[in-house]
Design a protein around this motif. Structure first.
Motif, mmCIF file in Angstrom:
data_model
loop_
_atom_site.group_PDB
_atom_site.id
_atom_site.type_symbol
_atom_site.label_atom_id
_atom_site.label_comp_id
_atom_site.label_asym_id
_atom_site.label_seq_id
_atom_site.Cartn_x
_atom_site.Cartn_y
_atom_site.Cartn_z
ATOM 1 N N TYR A 220 -82.540 -13.324 17.325
ATOM 2 C CA TYR A 220 -81.995 -12.980 16.013
ATOM 3 C C TYR A 220 -81.159 -14.133 15.499
ATOM 4 O O TYR A 220 -80.439 -14.777 16.264
ATOM 5 C CB TYR A 220 -81.097 -11.741 16.085
ATOM 6 N N PHE A 263 -81.086 -11.784 10.375
ATOM 7 C CA PHE A 263 -80.249 -10.658 9.965
ATOM 8 C C PHE A 263 -79.123 -11.198 9.098
ATOM 9 O O PHE A 263 -78.440 -12.139 9.487
ATOM 10 C CB PHE A 263 -79.674 -9.937 11.191
ATOM 11 N N SER A 280 -71.905 -5.999 14.866
ATOM 12 C CA SER A 280 -72.425 -5.999 13.512
ATOM 13 C C SER A 280 -73.957 -5.985 13.507
ATOM 14 O O SER A 280 -74.594 -5.268 12.734
ATOM 15 C CB SER A 280 -71.894 -7.222 12.775
ATOM 16 N N LEU A 281 -74.521 -6.758 14.410
ATOM 17 C CA LEU A 281 -75.986 -6.824 14.528
ATOM 18 C C LEU A 281 -76.556 -5.466 14.962
ATOM 19 O O LEU A 281 -77.704 -5.132 14.665
ATOM 20 C CB LEU A 281 -76.363 -7.929 15.529
ATOM 21 N N GLU A 282 -75.733 -4.674 15.621
ATOM 22 C CA GLU A 282 -76.158 -3.318 15.987
ATOM 23 C C GLU A 282 -75.924 -2.341 14.835
ATOM 24 O O GLU A 282 -76.121 -1.133 14.987
ATOM 25 C CB GLU A 282 -75.408 -2.854 17.250
ATOM 26 N N GLY A 283 -75.470 -2.883 13.701
ATOM 27 C CA GLY A 283 -75.316 -2.045 12.507
ATOM 28 C C GLY A 283 -73.974 -1.359 12.397
ATOM 29 O O GLY A 283 -73.803 -0.437 11.607
ATOM 30 N N LYS A 284 -73.014 -1.808 13.201
ATOM 31 C CA LYS A 284 -71.710 -1.137 13.215
ATOM 32 C C LYS A 284 -70.619 -1.985 12.562
ATOM 33 O O LYS A 284 -70.875 -3.094 12.117
ATOM 34 C CB LYS A 284 -71.336 -0.837 14.669
ATOM 35 N N ARG A 285 -69.402 -1.443 12.539
ATOM 36 C CA ARG A 285 -68.247 -2.249 12.138
ATOM 37 C C ARG A 285 -68.106 -3.388 13.122
ATOM 38 O O ARG A 285 -68.384 -3.224 14.297
ATOM 39 C CB ARG A 285 -66.951 -1.419 12.229
ATOM 40 N N GLY A 286 -67.616 -4.527 12.638
ATOM 41 C CA GLY A 286 -67.531 -5.685 13.523
ATOM 42 C C GLY A 286 -66.254 -5.717 14.344
ATOM 43 O O GLY A 286 -65.494 -6.678 14.270
ATOM 44 N N LEU A 287 -66.021 -4.675 15.132
ATOM 45 C CA LEU A 287 -64.833 -4.661 15.992
ATOM 46 C C LEU A 287 -65.095 -5.517 17.226
ATOM 47 O O LEU A 287 -66.131 -5.378 17.872
ATOM 48 C CB LEU A 287 -64.482 -3.240 16.422
ATOM 49 N N LEU A 300 -76.228 -7.886 23.321
ATOM 50 C CA LEU A 300 -76.842 -7.026 22.312
ATOM 51 C C LEU A 300 -77.471 -5.799 22.982
ATOM 52 O O LEU A 300 -78.262 -5.939 23.924
ATOM 53 C CB LEU A 300 -77.909 -7.827 21.541
ATOM 54 N N PHE A 301 -77.128 -4.612 22.521
ATOM 55 C CA PHE A 301 -77.594 -3.350 23.107
ATOM 56 C C PHE A 301 -77.393 -3.333 24.624
ATOM 57 O O PHE A 301 -78.197 -2.772 25.369
ATOM 58 C CB PHE A 301 -79.064 -3.085 22.758
ATOM 59 N N THR B 16 -83.000 -3.101 13.873
ATOM 60 C CA THR B 16 -81.746 -3.656 14.399
ATOM 61 C C THR B 16 -80.784 -3.921 13.245
ATOM 62 O O THR B 16 -81.125 -4.629 12.299
ATOM 63 C CB THR B 16 -82.013 -4.972 15.156
ATOM 64 N N GLY B 17 -79.604 -3.324 13.334
ATOM 65 C CA GLY B 17 -78.613 -3.492 12.258
ATOM 66 C C GLY B 17 -79.056 -2.867 10.954
ATOM 67 O O GLY B 17 -78.577 -3.230 9.876
ATOM 68 N N GLY B 18 -79.962 -1.915 11.040
ATOM 69 C CA GLY B 18 -80.609 -1.348 9.853
ATOM 70 C C GLY B 18 -79.657 -0.750 8.830
ATOM 71 O O GLY B 18 -79.913 -0.826 7.625
ATOM 72 N N LEU B 19 -78.558 -0.160 9.302
ATOM 73 C CA LEU B 19 -77.629 0.466 8.354
ATOM 74 C C LEU B 19 -77.058 -0.581 7.395
ATOM 75 O O LEU B 19 -76.990 -0.364 6.180
ATOM 76 C CB LEU B 19 -76.499 1.176 9.111
ATOM 77 N N ILE B 20 -76.678 -1.734 7.951
ATOM 78 C CA ILE B 20 -76.082 -2.775 7.110
ATOM 79 C C ILE B 20 -77.115 -3.339 6.135
ATOM 80 O O ILE B 20 -76.846 -3.509 4.949
ATOM 81 C CB ILE B 20 -75.453 -3.877 7.995
ATOM 82 N N THR B 21 -78.316 -3.576 6.631
ATOM 83 C CA THR B 21 -79.375 -4.068 5.748
ATOM 84 C C THR B 21 -79.687 -3.033 4.671
ATOM 85 O O THR B 21 -79.867 -3.372 3.496
ATOM 86 C CB THR B 21 -80.649 -4.392 6.569
ATOM 87 N N GLY B 54 -66.933 4.015 7.694
ATOM 88 C CA GLY B 54 -66.301 2.919 8.433
ATOM 89 C C GLY B 54 -67.021 1.602 8.209
ATOM 90 O O GLY B 54 -66.390 0.564 7.989
ATOM 91 N N VAL B 55 -68.336 1.647 8.233
ATOM 92 C CA VAL B 55 -69.120 0.424 8.039
ATOM 93 C C VAL B 55 -68.958 -0.089 6.613
ATOM 94 O O VAL B 55 -68.703 -1.271 6.383
ATOM 95 C CB VAL B 55 -70.612 0.666 8.376
ATOM 96 N N PHE B 58 -65.624 -1.719 6.133
ATOM 97 C CA PHE B 58 -65.333 -2.899 6.964
ATOM 98 C C PHE B 58 -65.790 -4.192 6.296
ATOM 99 O O PHE B 58 -65.154 -5.232 6.435
ATOM 100 C CB PHE B 58 -66.022 -2.758 8.328
ATOM 101 N N TYR B 59 -66.902 -4.136 5.585
ATOM 102 C CA TYR B 59 -67.513 -5.367 5.071
ATOM 103 C C TYR B 59 -67.155 -5.626 3.608
ATOM 104 O O TYR B 59 -67.321 -4.744 2.761
ATOM 105 C CB TYR B 59 -69.037 -5.308 5.251
#
Ligand SMILES: Cc1cc2nc3c(=O)[nH]c(=O)nc-3n(C[C@H](O)[C@H](O)[C@H](O)COP(=O)(O)O)c2cc1C
Ligand code: SF4
Ligand code: FES
Lengths: 519, 147
Positions: A220, A263, A280-287, A300-301, B16-21, B54-55, B58-59
């Motif tokens: 990625y 991505f 972030s790459l997992e789609g979450k907040r970047g904590l 990753l994962f 992968t990371g689909g929610l953000i995209t 939350g997401v 955050f951005y």
């Protein structure tokens, strides 16, 4: 070839200075003159003060003109642009320009020269040599080459790449990943952007080699959203790479697969920190994640993941093609190879200068950078981004070297050098360091989240002349607390610009009445 | 609106990371991330609404309000500061009588700060309606808005 070829950068810096308009005008003017031209959009040479810099090929040599404005296009064509005719904007043979002559371009050798999306151009100019060598070698010798090269991570921390490759290679898992950190958030840096826009196959090749070396089949590129041109070029390059089997189920007959996806992030500086990036790459907040576990083992994962900066990965093909020893022959001490220095801020000749470690700050700022843009006296450089130190004139003699910089409480970082003239107020810069941290903190730990806001408040009091001495002590304590108590370098290194500014520019932090009297 | 949001998101479920995209695509289609997105995304991605919220928060890229007709992003990071971005910021916020991050009352412009556009060698830098500008001045930026 009867068609006249003309090279115009598609690089963001060139575009921001009008390259698209110049390209359009050239097409129009050429048509009206009945001239047949082929416009090739390239990367930038890195001489950004000359952008838009356009080039033609005459007798096998590239002649440059820049900066060219839209209005100059007609005149340029009248003076015989395609014969390399004389014009106010001509800089002569580009490779012979003093700024180019002194460079050692291992990574940026094709950038600005070739068509970034032409696979033939790539292969015809040394592309794939590294990958072919890697395919002919075994996993062990690929990693050994990286170790021998002495390559250290170019993302900022300068961690030896070979050790990380070893760890990921040694891990057993059903899936491993290569993740390229293209978040390039540091102010004063743009080398990642330039190479992705100007030679994207190089990054792809580097990632494929990394995949072969550590046994990963999926990659990625985590790209910041502020780089739309890089995103377009990378995505197109990936398609071309697939067509040419540089990517896919069987990379160039190696029997190994490698698949690559871009991505795009969503505007968060902290996502440049590798564990925040993975979240972030997992789609979450970047904590930010606590380490251990290392991403090399649980990334990753939760799978073993090799995270590298763009420039680290772009160094890999050269190392494989020429050998680790050849790479280690550049540089000095434990700072091996070349770094692509980025000359930024208040500088006359801003741009990218790739050369071996050991070059002095003075040469970069004055000899190549031409001093300040304003023409006013130099005051400070900030090196290594927003978490980097501010250094004064007296330290410009220092060579760029990881250890030397560390001795002066500074870091090479990603190679960005931001120049300030005598009008800069280092107290304002120190305050900004806290402001930036407050804005970009992921919020996970208190010293960083709260400390940054407290820092802003204390700085405001000092600026206003309130209890000066007490607040200066408070400021020091606060910095110590942030260094000791922060989970990652965001909070842990924000004190560096602050304390370096205080140390080297004490006058800017003097009590208010003294500062006012000095003006 | 509901349909647009669903369309923008659904292609990225499982990616992968689909929610953000997905959220980026919602914003590209709607100009911002409408409130309903939280519920729809939570259903589609099978996560809690709190996680989606939350997401989004955050951005910095994700906006919860429609931006003005013209969108100015001014770089406020160090390299741009060294050549006068603070002055440009003052001139622009004065001219439109708004603070950074706000939209003018007429809805004509939104000004947002951005931390580096990678144009630090030819700073100050800005982006107006997607167009990159180097060696920016308040005048060049407002001309771009006018034009
Ligand atoms: C706050 C923060 C921001 C960072 N930003 C970046 C970045 O934008 N690009 C990058 O390559 N590394 C960045 N890093 C460093 C990464 O955490 C990590 O060390 C790097 O990606 C590893 O790759 P390398 O070994 O090739 O340098 C950042 C670190 C911190 C603490
Ligand atoms: S130091 Fe700051 S950015 Fe790093 S984990 Fe703590 S709160 Fe997050
Ligand atoms: S700091 Fe403004 S473009 Fe990089």
């Amino acid at each position: 070839m009867s068609k006249n070829r003309i090279f115009i950068p598609l690089d963001s810096a060139a575009v921001a200075l009008g390259a698209d308009e110049v390209a359009e005008r050239i097409a129009i003017e050429a048509t009206s003159r009945g001239l047949e031209v082929a416009i090739v959009r390239t990367g930038s040479r890195g001489m950004h003060w000359l952008e838009p810099l356009i080039e033609v090929e005459v007798d096998g040599k590239r002649i440059g003109y820049g900066p060219v404005s839209e209005d100059e296009v007609a005149g340029l064509l009248d003076t015989g642009l395609f014969e390399g005719g004389d014009h106010d904007t001509t800089i002569g043979v580009v490779e012979e320009h003093p700024f180019m002559l002194d460079q050692q371009r291992l990574i940026f050798s094709r950038c600005g020269v070739t068509d970034p999306l032409s696979f033939d151009d790539y292969v015809g100019n040394g592309g794939l040599d590294g990958l072919k060598a890697a395919i002919a070698a075994d996993e062990r010798s690929i990693v050994d080459a990286i170790k021998t090269s002495g390559l250290r991570g170019r993302g900022g921390a300068g961690f030896p790449a070979g050790i990380k490759w070893d760890t990921v290679q040694g891990a057993t898992a059903d899936q491993k990943y290569i993740v390229c950190n293209a978040d390039e958030g540091d102010s004063g840096t743009f080398a990642d952007r330039m190479i992705m826009e100007g030679d994207p196959f190089l990054l792809i090749e580097g990632m494929v080699i990394a995949g072969l070396g550590v046994g990963a089949t999926k990659g990625y590129i985590y790209l910041r959203s502020e780089y739309p041109i890089a995103a377009r070029v990378l995505n197109e390059a990936i398609e071309v790479a697939k067509e040419n089997r540089l990517l896919g189920d069987e990379v160039l007959g190696s029997g190994k697969a490698f698949d690559l996806t871009v991505f795009v992030g969503a505007g968060a500086y902290i996502c440049g920190e590798e564990t925040s990036l993975l979240e972030s790459l997992e789609g979450k907040r970047g904590l930010v994640r606590a380490k251990p576990p290392l991403p090399a083992l649980e990334g990753l994962f939760g799978k073993p993941t090799l995270v590298h900066n763009v420039l680290s990965l772009c160094s890999v093909p050269w190392i494989l093609a020429n050998g680790g020893e050849a790479y280690a022959a550049y540089g000095q001490g434990s700072s091996k190879g070349t770094l692509s220095f980025q000359l930024a801020g208040n500088i006359k000749q801003g741009g990218l200068f790739e050369t071996a470690f050991g070059v002095t700050l003075d040469d970069l700022v004055n000899k190549y950078g031409g001093g300040t843009l304003s023409g006013r006296p130099f005051k400070a450089v900030q090196i290594g981004g927003p978490l980097g130190a501010y250094l004064p004139q007296e330290l410009l003699h220092l060579p760029m070297d990881y250890e030397v910089m560390a001795q002066h409480c500074a870091g090479v970082g990603h190679g960005g050098i931001v120049v300030f003239d005598d009008q800069a107020d280092l107290m304002a810069q120190a305050r900004y360091a806290f402001e930036f941290c407050a804005e970009e903190s992921c919020g996970k730990c208190t010293p960083c989240r709260v400390g940054a806001v407290r820092g802003e408040e204390v700085m405001d009091k000092i600026a206003a002349g309130e209890n000066h001495d007490e607040n200066m002590v408070l400021l020091e304590d606060l910095c110590e607390l942030m260094v000791d108590g922060s989970l990652c370098a965001m909070g842990g290194m924000t004190p560096i610009p602050v304390t370096s500014a205080i140390k080297h520019f004490p006058d800017d932090f003097a009590p208010r009445h003294a500062r006012e009297a000095a003006e | 609106m509901e349909k647009i949001i669903e369309e923008a998101l659904s292609g990225h479920v499982g990616e992968t990371g689909g929610l953000i995209t997905g959220l980026r695509h919602v914003q590209e289609r709607c100009g911002f991330v409408p409130r309903d997105t939280v519920r729809i995304a939570a259903d589609l991605f099978n996560i809690s609404q709190a996680e989606v919220r939350g997401v989004i928060s955050f951005y910095a890229d994700f906006r919860d309000e429609k931006p003005g007709e013209n969108h100015i992003r001014l770089c406020v990071a160090e390299a741009c500061q060294s050549v006068g971005s603070r002055q440009i910021e003052r001139e622009l916020t004065d001219k439109y009588s708004i603070a950074m991050g706000e939209t003018s009352a007429s809805g004509e412009v939104t000004i947002e700060p951005v931390f580096c556009l990678g144009l630090c060698s030819c700073a100050p830098a800005a982006e107006v309606n997607g167009k990159l500008i180097s060696r920016a001045s308040a005048k060049r930026i407002t001309n771009e808005v006018g034009g």
